[in-house]
Design a protein around this motif. Structure first.
Motif, PDB file in Angstrom:
ATOM      1  N   HIS A   1      83.322 104.640  11.994  1.00 42.34           N
ATOM      2  CA  HIS A   1      84.020 104.301  13.238  1.00 42.34           C
ATOM      3  C   HIS A   1      85.163 105.279  13.502  1.00 42.34           C
ATOM      4  O   HIS A   1      85.335 105.768  14.632  1.00 42.34           O
ATOM      5  CB  HIS A   1      84.553 102.861  13.140  1.00 42.34           C
TER       6      HIS A   1
ATOM      7  N   ALA B   1      85.285 110.932  20.124  1.00 42.28           N
ATOM      8  CA  ALA B   1      85.407 110.474  21.503  1.00 42.28           C
ATOM      9  C   ALA B   1      86.727 110.912  22.130  1.00 42.28           C
ATOM     10  O   ALA B   1      86.784 111.203  23.328  1.00 42.28           O
ATOM     11  CB  ALA B   1      85.289 108.953  21.552  1.00 42.28           C
TER      12      ALA B   1
ATOM     13  N   LEU C   1      83.819 108.671  14.666  1.00 44.51           N
ATOM     14  CA  LEU C   1      83.334 108.619  16.045  1.00 44.51           C
ATOM     15  C   LEU C   1      84.494 108.495  17.035  1.00 44.51           C
ATOM     16  O   LEU C   1      84.452 109.057  18.136  1.00 44.51           O
ATOM     17  CB  LEU C   1      82.364 107.450  16.215  1.00 44.51           C
TER      18      LEU C   1
ATOM     19  N   ALA D   1      75.101 105.805  24.219  1.00 39.48           N
ATOM     20  CA  ALA D   1      76.257 106.495  24.799  1.00 39.48           C
ATOM     21  C   ALA D   1      76.228 107.991  24.512  1.00 39.48           C
ATOM     22  O   ALA D   1      76.903 108.762  25.199  1.00 39.48           O
ATOM     23  CB  ALA D   1      77.549 105.882  24.266  1.00 39.48           C
ATOM     24  N   LEU D   2      75.447 108.397  23.499  1.00 36.48           N
ATOM     25  CA  LEU D   2      75.353 109.832  23.185  1.00 36.48           C
ATOM     26  C   LEU D   2      74.431 110.569  24.148  1.00 36.48           C
ATOM     27  O   LEU D   2      74.319 111.803  24.055  1.00 36.48           O
ATOM     28  CB  LEU D   2      74.853 110.014  21.740  1.00 36.48           C
TER      29      LEU D   2
ATOM     30  N   LEU E   1      81.661 107.175  24.502  1.00 35.58           N
ATOM     31  CA  LEU E   1      81.594 106.514  23.201  1.00 35.58           C
ATOM     32  C   LEU E   1      82.642 105.410  23.049  1.00 35.58           C
ATOM     33  O   LEU E   1      82.427 104.438  22.318  1.00 35.58           O
ATOM     34  CB  LEU E   1      81.796 107.540  22.078  1.00 35.58           C
TER      35      LEU E   1
ATOM     36  N   LEU F   1      72.460 110.876  16.337  1.00 31.92           N
ATOM     37  CA  LEU F   1      73.577 110.638  15.423  1.00 31.92           C
ATOM     38  C   LEU F   1      73.101 110.880  13.992  1.00 31.92           C
ATOM     39  O   LEU F   1      72.142 110.261  13.540  1.00 31.92           O
ATOM     40  CB  LEU F   1      74.098 109.207  15.573  1.00 31.92           C
TER      41      LEU F   1
ATOM     42  N   ARG G   1      82.480 113.227  25.558  1.00 30.13           N
ATOM     43  CA  ARG G   1      82.095 112.128  24.670  1.00 30.13           C
ATOM     44  C   ARG G   1      82.912 110.867  24.945  1.00 30.13           C
ATOM     45  O   ARG G   1      82.951 109.961  24.119  1.00 30.13           O
ATOM     46  CB  ARG G   1      82.270 112.545  23.200  1.00 30.13           C
TER      47      ARG G   1
ATOM     48  N   ILE H   1      75.890 102.844  20.551  1.00 29.95           N
ATOM     49  CA  ILE H   1      76.493 104.156  20.309  1.00 29.95           C
ATOM     50  C   ILE H   1      75.488 105.255  20.596  1.00 29.95           C
ATOM     51  O   ILE H   1      75.804 106.270  21.230  1.00 29.95           O
ATOM     52  CB  ILE H   1      77.015 104.233  18.861  1.00 29.95           C
TER      53      ILE H   1
ATOM     54  N   THR I   1      81.816 101.693  23.250  1.00 31.17           N
ATOM     55  CA  THR I   1      80.798 101.245  22.289  1.00 31.17           C
ATOM     56  C   THR I   1      81.358 101.087  20.879  1.00 31.17           C
ATOM     57  O   THR I   1      80.661 100.546  20.010  1.00 31.17           O
ATOM     58  CB  THR I   1      79.628 102.243  22.237  1.00 31.17           C
ATOM     59  N   LEU I   2      82.574 101.549  20.646  1.00 32.04           N
ATOM     60  CA  LEU I   2      83.125 101.506  19.293  1.00 32.04           C
ATOM     61  C   LEU I   2      83.706 100.151  18.949  1.00 32.04           C
ATOM     62  O   LEU I   2      83.758  99.777  17.774  1.00 32.04           O
ATOM     63  CB  LEU I   2      84.178 102.600  19.125  1.00 32.04           C
TER      64      LEU I   2
END
Length: 511
Positions: free
Chosen positions: A116, A123, A119, A215-216, A132, A221, A129, A212, A135-136
């Motif tokens: 987390h 972001a 990421l 969202a990429l 993201l 990933l 990005r 996630i 979504t975290l």
């Protein structure tokens, strides 16, 4: 002559400044110095979940960080996690008195929190990005959900108290009025006790990971887990099982795990014939061994090509601001840096381990000072590296030290060799410790005796630095034979390079 000496001095100093550990080096520099061993790079860059095996110093971290740089260049998202930095080394993970499931779940939560954080940094710091960020939160909530479990203890107390007033009294506590003017106050208190545990729900966690990935926007990933073997052995199957249930099923996610083969346990048998963990070959598509990739079977020149390119890349990187001193190509670099036979001896001393090659060449360059590195410099450096690093790694392990003494006495002393065979089914923790410390090296796996085909043997060699130290100290009048080693055989290593009748060692009999 003075100019030549100065140039040689700079070359030797560049060799001495080569970084010993990949994690302390800039990722771009790692990518520039990386050397591919055969088809290893292509296998590593596949989108399959994989386990990357290799002893300490074989380049697992370098390979993962190189892969991370390659992934970034192709538009995917790498998340590199060093499991040594998860939680506290002196905390709950190695505490055998604590519940195994709780320790394993805490470990998963800490790992996911590290993912987390990586990421979140991506972001915030990288343009494009920002999607993201929303979504975290679901990932954090799913990973850190906590519930209180345990019995609820209810405690009720009652007491009397004199009151001078009369009538109805309003109170936060129940009050009973008596005819004598006394009031009885009844007080109720609830006390809840229990054990706080992380409660991971796989459904929300898997949905968070899928969010996630969405969202990429088409990017994959890549979760790169380094230093798997730093996790306590009893926790490894639990962490592997939690990864299998939550991370591996997520589409668009690839997991690569770097581990030491003899220090890893990815699955354990569960009641009813089921298993806990990751089944290698099924859940993780394949296992790639750097130890095997670094043994260049039947092509002795390939090992020299690999290490020549490795040292040339690092030296050129160190001399980046001194273009006139940087050798143009690998042959020129080797010719200017090493005397006759010295480089071949360095490759022999490295035993297929890049970190050992880097440390030995640095010590040899120190011995040579402003001269080309010669054969005596390499042998002195190999002895010094053996005494300083490899031997001290087992100084507190009496069984490993005793096993090494027995093997040296038997194999080097009595048999005048350095290769031997051990039954694959032999459960010897001391052999694993010597293998981890690079004091023993596996040359062949699964050799079969035609007379007893049901028994398989692994072929080992005692470390070059160990017996070269005996030679330099004058303790061996005749050099050991090296007929089973890929390091010196003129023909490479034939599949039957071991004499099964003469080279089998039974450690129980030696003791």
């Amino acid at each position: 002559m003075a100019m030549t000496s100065l140039r040689q001095k700079h070359l030797n100093q560049a060799l001495m400044r080569i970084p010993r550990r990949a994690e302390s080096t800039d990722r771009r520099a790692l990518a520039a110095t990386y050397v591919m061993a055969g088809s290893f790079s292509a296998m590593l860059h596949s989108t399959d979940h994989q386990i990357l095996y290799g002893r300490r110093g074989t380049g697992k971290t370098h390979a993962l960080l190189y892969l991370a740089d390659l992934i970034e260049r192709t538009g995917d998202v790498p998340v590199y996690v060093d499991l040594r930095t998860i939680g506290s080394a002196g905390g709950m993970y190695p505490d055998g008195s604590m519940d195994l499931t709780s320790r394993g779940t805490h470990l998963l939560v800490d790992t996911l929190e590290a993912v987390h954080d990586e990421l979140l940094n991506l972001a915030v710091e990288e343009n494009g990005r920002e999607a993201l960020l929303p979504t975290l939160d679901p990932l954090a909530q799913a990973a850190s959900a906590v519930q209180v479990v345990g019995e609820v203890e209810r405690e009720t107390t009652a007491g009397d108290k004199a009151e001078s007033s009369s009538g109805i009294e309003l109170s936060a506590r129940p009050v009973v009025k008596t005819s004598s003017g006394w009031t009885a106050h009844q007080e109720s208190r609830v006390r809840r006790t229990g054990v706080e545990r992380h409660h991971v729900v796989f459904g929300p966690l898997n949905r968070a990971l899928r969010g996630i990935v969405r969202a990429l926007d088409g990017a994959r990933l890549w979760l790169l887990l380094d230093e798997w073997s730093s996790v306590p052995l009893d926790l490894q199957p639990l962490l592997a099982d939690l990864l299998r249930r939550s991370v591996l099923p997520a589409a668009g996610v690839t997991v690569k795990i770097a581990a030491i083969e003899r220090r890893s346990r990815f699955s354990a048998t569960a009641p009813g014939g089921d298993y806990v963990g990751i089944e290698v070959g099924a859940d993780a598509a394949s296992a790639v061994s750097l130890d095997d990739c670094m043994v260049f079977d039947h092509a002795r020149t390939r090992s020299q090509e690999f290490f020549g390119q490795l040292l040339h890349n690092h030296t050129t990187s160190r001399l980046a601001g001194m273009a006139a001193l940087a050798p143009a190509d690998v042959p020129t670099f080797l010719e200017e840096t090493f005397r006759r036979n010295a480089f071949a001896e360095l490759v022999r001393a490295a035993e297929g381990v890049p970190r050992d090659a880097i440390n030995i060449v640095a010590l040899a360059a120190q011995h040579a000072h402003s001269e080309p590195i010669g054969l005596p410099h390499v042998r002195l450096a190999a002895r010094d590296w053996y005494l300083r690093d490899k031997q001290t790694a087992i100084v507190d392990d009496e069984p490993a030290r005793q096993t090494l003494r027995l093997l040296v006495d038997e194999v080097v002393g009595r048999r005048r060799s350095r290769t031997f065979l051990i039954d694959q089914l032999t459960e010897e923790e001391s052999v694993n410790a010597l293998y981890d410390a690079r004091l023993l090296h596996v040359l062949r796996r699964g050799l079969a005796d035609k007379r007893h085909p049901g028994t398989l043997y692994d072929g080992f060699a005692i470390d070059f630095g160990c017996y070269v130290s005996l030679l330099l100290n004058g303790e061996l009048s005749v050099p050991p034979k090296d007929k089973g080693s890929w390091l010196s055989s003129a023909r490479g290593v034939p599949p039957d390079g071991f004499n099964l009748a003469a080279e089998i060692v039974d450690l129980s009999q030696l003791r």
